[in-house]
Design a protein around this motif. Structure first.
Motif, PDB file in Angstrom:
ATOM      1  N   LYS A  47       0.830  -1.214   0.000  1.00 59.97           N
ATOM      2  CA  LYS A  47       0.000   0.000   0.000  1.00 59.97           C
ATOM      3  C   LYS A  47       0.862   1.260   0.000  1.00 59.97           C
ATOM      4  CE  LYS A  47      -4.004  -1.913  -0.184  1.00 59.97           C
ATOM      5  NZ  LYS A  47      -3.550  -3.095  -0.921  1.00 59.97           N
ATOM      6  N   LYS A  48       0.243   2.327  -0.433  1.00 56.81           N
ATOM      7  CA  LYS A  48       0.946   3.612  -0.501  1.00 56.81           C
ATOM      8  C   LYS A  48       0.740   4.352   0.818  1.00 56.81           C
ATOM      9  CE  LYS A  48       1.019   4.478  -5.419  1.00 56.81           C
ATOM     10  NZ  LYS A  48       0.302   3.533  -6.239  1.00 56.81           N
ATOM     11  N   VAL A  49       1.855   4.825   1.398  1.00 54.99           N
ATOM     12  CA  VAL A  49       1.770   5.482   2.704  1.00 54.99           C
ATOM     13  C   VAL A  49       2.448   6.853   2.624  1.00 54.99           C
ATOM     14  CG1 VAL A  49       2.301   5.284   5.167  1.00 54.99           C
ATOM     15  CG2 VAL A  49       1.904   3.210   3.825  1.00 54.99           C
ATOM     16  N   ALA A  50       1.754   7.897   3.064  1.00 56.52           N
ATOM     17  CA  ALA A  50       2.346   9.245   3.121  1.00 56.52           C
ATOM     18  C   ALA A  50       2.951   9.449   4.508  1.00 56.52           C
ATOM     19  CB  ALA A  50       1.269  10.300   2.870  1.00 56.52           C
ATOM     20  N   ILE A  51       4.175   9.979   4.546  1.00 56.19           N
ATOM     21  CA  ILE A  51       4.841  10.254   5.830  1.00 56.19           C
ATOM     22  C   ILE A  51       5.169  11.741   5.858  1.00 56.19           C
ATOM     23  CG2 ILE A  51       6.923   9.802   7.199  1.00 56.19           C
ATOM     24  CD1 ILE A  51       6.931   6.976   5.976  1.00 56.19           C
ATOM     25  N   VAL A  52       4.778  12.422   6.903  1.00 52.00           N
ATOM     26  CA  VAL A  52       5.093  13.857   7.003  1.00 52.00           C
ATOM     27  C   VAL A  52       6.264  14.028   7.960  1.00 52.00           C
ATOM     28  CG1 VAL A  52       4.235  16.169   7.517  1.00 52.00           C
ATOM     29  CG2 VAL A  52       2.676  14.426   6.620  1.00 52.00           C
ATOM     30  N   GLY A  53       7.420  14.441   7.413  1.00 48.95           N
ATOM     31  CA  GLY A  53       8.592  14.697   8.251  1.00 48.95           C
ATOM     32  C   GLY A  53       9.629  13.608   8.094  1.00 48.95           C
ATOM     33  N   LYS A  61      15.258  21.248   3.075  1.00 51.17           N
ATOM     34  CA  LYS A  61      15.839  20.830   1.786  1.00 51.17           C
ATOM     35  C   LYS A  61      16.555  19.481   1.883  1.00 51.17           C
ATOM     36  CE  LYS A  61      19.995  23.739   2.205  1.00 51.17           C
ATOM     37  NZ  LYS A  61      19.971  24.665   3.268  1.00 51.17           N
ATOM     38  N   GLU A  62      16.808  19.009   3.107  1.00 49.80           N
ATOM     39  CA  GLU A  62      17.451  17.699   3.277  1.00 49.80           C
ATOM     40  C   GLU A  62      16.767  16.943   4.404  1.00 49.80           C
ATOM     41  OE1 GLU A  62      21.712  17.707   3.968  1.00 49.80           O
ATOM     42  OE2 GLU A  62      21.912  19.353   2.522  1.00 49.80           O
ATOM     43  N   PRO A  63      16.793  15.597   4.349  1.00 40.28           N
ATOM     44  CA  PRO A  63      16.176  14.833   5.440  1.00 40.28           C
ATOM     45  C   PRO A  63      17.072  14.780   6.684  1.00 40.28           C
ATOM     46  CG  PRO A  63      17.093  13.347   3.790  1.00 40.28           C
ATOM     47  CD  PRO A  63      17.302  14.742   3.270  1.00 40.28           C
ATOM     48  N   GLY A  64      16.496  14.361   7.797  1.00 39.42           N
ATOM     49  CA  GLY A  64      17.287  14.168   9.031  1.00 39.42           C
ATOM     50  C   GLY A  64      16.637  14.782  10.263  1.00 39.42           C
ATOM     51  N   GLY A  65      15.793  15.809  10.060  1.00 36.96           N
ATOM     52  CA  GLY A  65      15.151  16.443  11.220  1.00 36.96           C
ATOM     53  C   GLY A  65      16.195  17.017  12.170  1.00 36.96           C
ATOM     54  N   VAL A  66      15.989  16.814  13.465  1.00 40.75           N
ATOM     55  CA  VAL A  66      16.913  17.378  14.465  1.00 40.75           C
ATOM     56  C   VAL A  66      18.326  16.819  14.286  1.00 40.75           C
ATOM     57  CG1 VAL A  66      17.432  17.512  16.932  1.00 40.75           C
ATOM     58  CG2 VAL A  66      15.075  17.771  16.169  1.00 40.75           C
ATOM     59  N   LEU A  67      18.423  15.592  13.786  1.00 39.74           N
ATOM     60  CA  LEU A  67      19.755  14.998  13.607  1.00 39.74           C
ATOM     61  C   LEU A  67      20.565  15.813  12.596  1.00 39.74           C
ATOM     62  CD1 LEU A  67      18.733  11.228  13.220  1.00 39.74           C
ATOM     63  CD2 LEU A  67      19.071  12.539  15.311  1.00 39.74           C
ATOM     64  N   ARG A  68      19.862  16.393  11.614  1.00 43.75           N
ATOM     65  CA  ARG A  68      20.546  17.153  10.571  1.00 43.75           C
ATOM     66  C   ARG A  68      20.694  18.626  10.942  1.00 43.75           C
ATOM     67  NH1 ARG A  68      22.898  19.936   8.115  1.00 43.75           N
ATOM     68  NH2 ARG A  68      23.204  20.297   5.870  1.00 43.75           N
ATOM     69  N   TRP A  69      19.618  19.199  11.519  1.00 42.58           N
ATOM     70  CA  TRP A  69      19.581  20.656  11.690  1.00 42.58           C
ATOM     71  C   TRP A  69      19.760  21.108  13.132  1.00 42.58           C
ATOM     72  CZ3 TRP A  69      20.065  22.479   7.044  1.00 42.58           C
ATOM     73  CH2 TRP A  69      19.547  21.753   5.978  1.00 42.58           C
ATOM     74  N   LEU A 125      16.651   1.635  -0.225  1.00 39.81           N
ATOM     75  CA  LEU A 125      15.347   0.973  -0.328  1.00 39.81           C
ATOM     76  C   LEU A 125      14.450   1.843  -1.215  1.00 39.81           C
ATOM     77  CD1 LEU A 125      15.021   0.003   3.427  1.00 39.81           C
ATOM     78  CD2 LEU A 125      15.066  -1.621   1.529  1.00 39.81           C
ATOM     79  N   PRO A 126      13.426   1.257  -1.820  1.00 39.82           N
ATOM     80  CA  PRO A 126      12.557   2.077  -2.685  1.00 39.82           C
ATOM     81  C   PRO A 126      11.633   2.989  -1.870  1.00 39.82           C
ATOM     82  CG  PRO A 126      11.843  -0.218  -2.683  1.00 39.82           C
ATOM     83  CD  PRO A 126      13.059  -0.157  -1.826  1.00 39.82           C
ATOM     84  N   ILE A 127      12.176   4.126  -1.467  1.00 37.55           N
ATOM     85  CA  ILE A 127      11.411   5.103  -0.678  1.00 37.55           C
ATOM     86  C   ILE A 127      11.437   6.416  -1.457  1.00 37.55           C
ATOM     87  CG2 ILE A 127      11.363   6.448   1.476  1.00 37.55           C
ATOM     88  CD1 ILE A 127      12.884   4.060   2.782  1.00 37.55           C
ATOM     89  N   GLU A 128      10.286   7.011  -1.646  1.00 36.22           N
ATOM     90  CA  GLU A 128      10.249   8.297  -2.341  1.00 36.22           C
ATOM     91  C   GLU A 128      10.313   9.410  -1.301  1.00 36.22           C
ATOM     92  OE1 GLU A 128       7.482  10.896  -5.355  1.00 36.22           O
ATOM     93  OE2 GLU A 128       6.829   8.857  -4.906  1.00 36.22           O
ATOM     94  N   ILE A 129      11.076  10.449  -1.594  1.00 37.74           N
ATOM     95  CA  ILE A 129      11.069  11.611  -0.681  1.00 37.74           C
ATOM     96  C   ILE A 129      10.880  12.873  -1.507  1.00 37.74           C
ATOM     97  CG2 ILE A 129      13.617  11.710  -0.623  1.00 37.74           C
ATOM     98  CD1 ILE A 129      13.131  12.866   2.330  1.00 37.74           C
ATOM     99  N   ARG A 130      10.025  13.757  -0.997  1.00 35.41           N
ATOM    100  CA  ARG A 130       9.831  15.050  -1.660  1.00 35.41           C
ATOM    101  C   ARG A 130      10.203  16.129  -0.665  1.00 35.41           C
ATOM    102  NH1 ARG A 130       4.188  15.093  -4.369  1.00 35.41           N
ATOM    103  NH2 ARG A 130       5.025  17.072  -5.120  1.00 35.41           N
TER     104      ARG A 130
END
Ligand SMILES: Cc1cc2nc3c(=O)[nH]c(=O)nc-3n(C[C@H](O)[C@H](O)[C@H](O)COP(=O)(O)OP(=O)(O)OC[C@H]3O[C@@H](n4cnc5c(N)ncnc54)[C@H](O)[C@@H]3O)c2cc1C
Ligand code: SF4
Ligand code: SF4
Length: 575
Positions: free
Chosen positions: A131-137, A163-171, A193-198
């Motif tokens: 199934k298709k799952v939307a993840i926010v964050g 502009k990049e993933p990671g949340g607090v780990l990144r920023w 892994l086949p994960i889409e990120i926007r």
């Protein structure tokens, strides 16, 4: 009086001329040894459910790639957790009752650094009900959810406003605690892994909440990124910064210039990261906190390292007003506080000391008094007490800092894993509570993905294992060994840059640390049972990875169980 013949009879040894295998003494015994693996308390305490005894055993054998694979079954961020997790596993380690706890966190880091750079063979499983799952964050909660969903054969799409993933780990977390290269490596592995990120898509602005509902399921993990205000006069003045913004600018490599003195308000991780970063930018740093050092919510080691580096502390004061002086410095007026009674959360309550004030002058003021969730885009029925609360909605899940749970990285990872399992179960119409009760590791909330996968196909889960206490171990077989101390950059080198402070273990220190693990409740092939069995009823298979008890000849004396140091062999009534 003894005769010669009596005397000689003492030395007569009965010899069978046939095989003794016909003497099946095993039939006498009413108890038989059984191998029953148990859950180690470290694993119970790790919210991510890391397979700690297993990965330490493999590390002790120098099999670091396999150790990493074992960790990745439960946690996509061993390199991050191996550096900045608050390591409750070590607090609950059985070895702490013997001499000192095992260095689990440092070993997790060692394994993630020592394993070859090739991404382990992570393959999504085939899932006819994908199934298709939307993840926010794309913080640790969202990335973990995507990782596990993808391994379970689902199709996650992450929407991330930065502009990049990671949340607090990144920023948020500065490079001297968590180098960006370590985070990058772990994020790259996830995106194998086949994960889409926007990225650059803020839900609520660039995409409406309603648009998420075209997905089969939604996981909300937006974290808590709003800096809580001080709500006092003068906090909007220039040179008054918000802690999160300050750290984000440093982590974006923006030019940040500080002059002589910086005052930081707060007592948590953000306050420590801000103060230590300010030192590295050449400013003197002082932390003002309204309770005492004992109540500071920051990681203990962060406080110690801040003290070593020269951060000053002022306790039992709370700011009431900020004003700009003629010399462009700031004057911060503080109310003096004292501790009385307990607040709602059980912490000592700070109350004002009537008429007692203190004023401190500074060049910069940086506030770090907590983070709040941006709820502006979340539907009202999914909000409770300033947090996201998804209980009314079966197709929408949430986790991480945005919900009511401890604000730590490893609990965010755990939330992502739990959500992935819930979404998988939801689609298959499974019962959450029944399955979660079977795949739990002990009683502190962590669950095992490996246990989930083992029962998923047939819908039959084994059920939880008992947690092995210190009293159940046979510590006669262990010997005291001092815990290796993590080496650190010298103070002189630390303060000139953002290089990682903790240098990591040498291979010798890693071997010593792995060897200190008791392997509570897990066979580590010490073979005491084999060596001590007086009947020779235990045999080893050729690869020495399994042993077999010949129950026809085992008398049920229990020597094997007594000689097992880790309570893996237990005597049970024979049927
Ligand atoms: C400075 C600091 C230091 C810390 N140090 C430690 C530590 O040493 N050890 C520890 O265990 N914990 C630490 N913590 C806590 C830990 O970082 C958090 O508990 C953890 O990051 C929470 O993960 P999360 O995925 O829920 O949220 P986050 O990491 O905040 O990630 C949320 C993501 O969602 C994105 N987002 C938000 N709203 C939207 C939207 N509307 N649309 C799209 N994307 C959105 C954000 O940009 C962000 O990338 C620290 C926290 C801070 C602030
Ligand atoms: S993730 Fe944290 S609690 Fe779990 S093993 Fe690692 S250091 Fe320990
Ligand atoms: S001794 Fe090893 S298995 Fe036992 S609690 Fe400590 S780390 Fe875990």
């Amino acid at each position: 009086m003894k005769t010669d013949s009596d005397h000689s009879s003492e030395f007569v040894i009965p010899i069978s001329y046939g095989s003794t295998e016909v003497i099946e003494t095993g039939k006498w015994g009413f108890q038989k040894p059984q191998t029953s693996f148990m859950t180690a308390p470290c694993q119970e305490a790790c919210p991510a459910g890391n397979p700690i005894p297993q990965f330490l055993y493999l590390s002790g054998e120098g099999r670091y790639d396999e150790a990493l694979r074992a960790l990745l079954k439960e946690n996509p961020f061993p390199g991050v957790c191996g550096r900045v997790c608050f390591h409750p596993c070590e607090t609950d380690c059985n070895r702490a009752q013997y001499d000192e706890s095992v260095s689990v966190r440092s070993m997790e880091r060692y394994v993630s650094d020592a394993a070859s750079n090739q991404p382990p063979n992570l393959k999504p499983m085939r899932n006819r009900d994908s199934k298709k799952v939307a993840i926010v964050g794309a913080g640790p909660a969202g990335l973990s959810c995507a990782y596990f969903l993808s391994l379970l054969g689902h199709q996650p799409t992450i929407f991330e406003s930065q502009k990049e993933p990671g949340g607090v780990l990144r920023w948020g977390i500065p490079g001297y605690r968590l180098p960006k290269s370590v985070l990058k490596k772990e994020i790259q592995r996830i995106f194998h892994l086949p994960i889409e990120i926007r990225t650059g898509i803020k839900v609520g602005e660039d995409l409406s909440f309603d648009e998420l509902t075209r997905f089969d399921a939604v996981f909300l993990s937006p974290g808590a990124r709003l800096n809580a205000p001080l709500s006092i006069e003068g906090e909007d003045l220039k040179r008054v910064w918000k802690g999160g913004d300050f750290l984000e600018r440093i982590n974006s490599k923006d030019k940040v210039t500080l002059v002589r003195e910086t005052l930081v308000i707060g007592g948590g991780n953000t306050a420590m990261d801000v103060a230590r970063s300010a030192l590295r930018l050449g400013s003197k740093a002082t932390v003002a906190y309204r309770r005492t050092r004992n109540e500071m919510p920051a990681l203990q080691e962060e406080i110690v390292e801040a003290e070593e580096e020269g951060v000053g502390f002022e306790f039992l004061i709370q700011p009431v007003k900020v004003s700009l002086l003629k010399n462009k410095r700031l004057a911060v007026k503080f109310q003096r506080m004292k501790l009385r009674g307990l607040d709602r959360t059980g912490r000592p309550k700070a109350i004002p000391v009537k008429g007692k004030f203190l004023t401190l002058e500074t060049d910069h003021l940086i506030t770090a008094v907590g983070e709040q969730v941006d709820l502006s885009w979340i539907p009202q029925d999914l909000i409770k007490n300033g947090l996201v609360d998804v209980h009314p909605s079966p197709r929408i899940f949430a986790g991480g800092d945005a919900v009511d749970q401890p604000r730590t990285i490893v609990t965010a990872i755990s939330a992502g894993k739990r959500a992935a399992i819930s979404i998988d179960l939801y689609r298959e119409g499974g019962s959450y509570s029944e399955v979660f009760s079977k795949i739990r590791l002990g009683n502190k909330g962590s669950v095992s993905m490996e246990a989930y996968l083992s029962g998923k196909d047939g819908g039959k889960w084994r059920g939880p294992l008992e947690v092995v206490s210190y009293e159940k171990l046979n510590t006669l077989f262990f010997e005291p060994k001092k815990r290796a101390k993590m080496r650190q950059l010298s103070l002189g080198r630390r303060l000139k840059n953002f290089l990682e402070v903790n240098v990591g273990f040498s291979s010798e220190e890693a071997q010593l640390s792995a060897s200190r693990c008791f392997s509570c409740g897990t066979c580590n092939y010490c073979y005491n049972c084999y060596f001590f069995c007086p009947e020779g009823a235990i045999s080893l298979d050729s690869d020495h990875q399994t042993r077999t008890v010949d129950l026809e000849h085992c008398k049920g004396c229990g020597t094997c169980a007594k000689s097992c140091p880790r309570n893996v062999v237990e005597m049970k009534e024979s049927s």
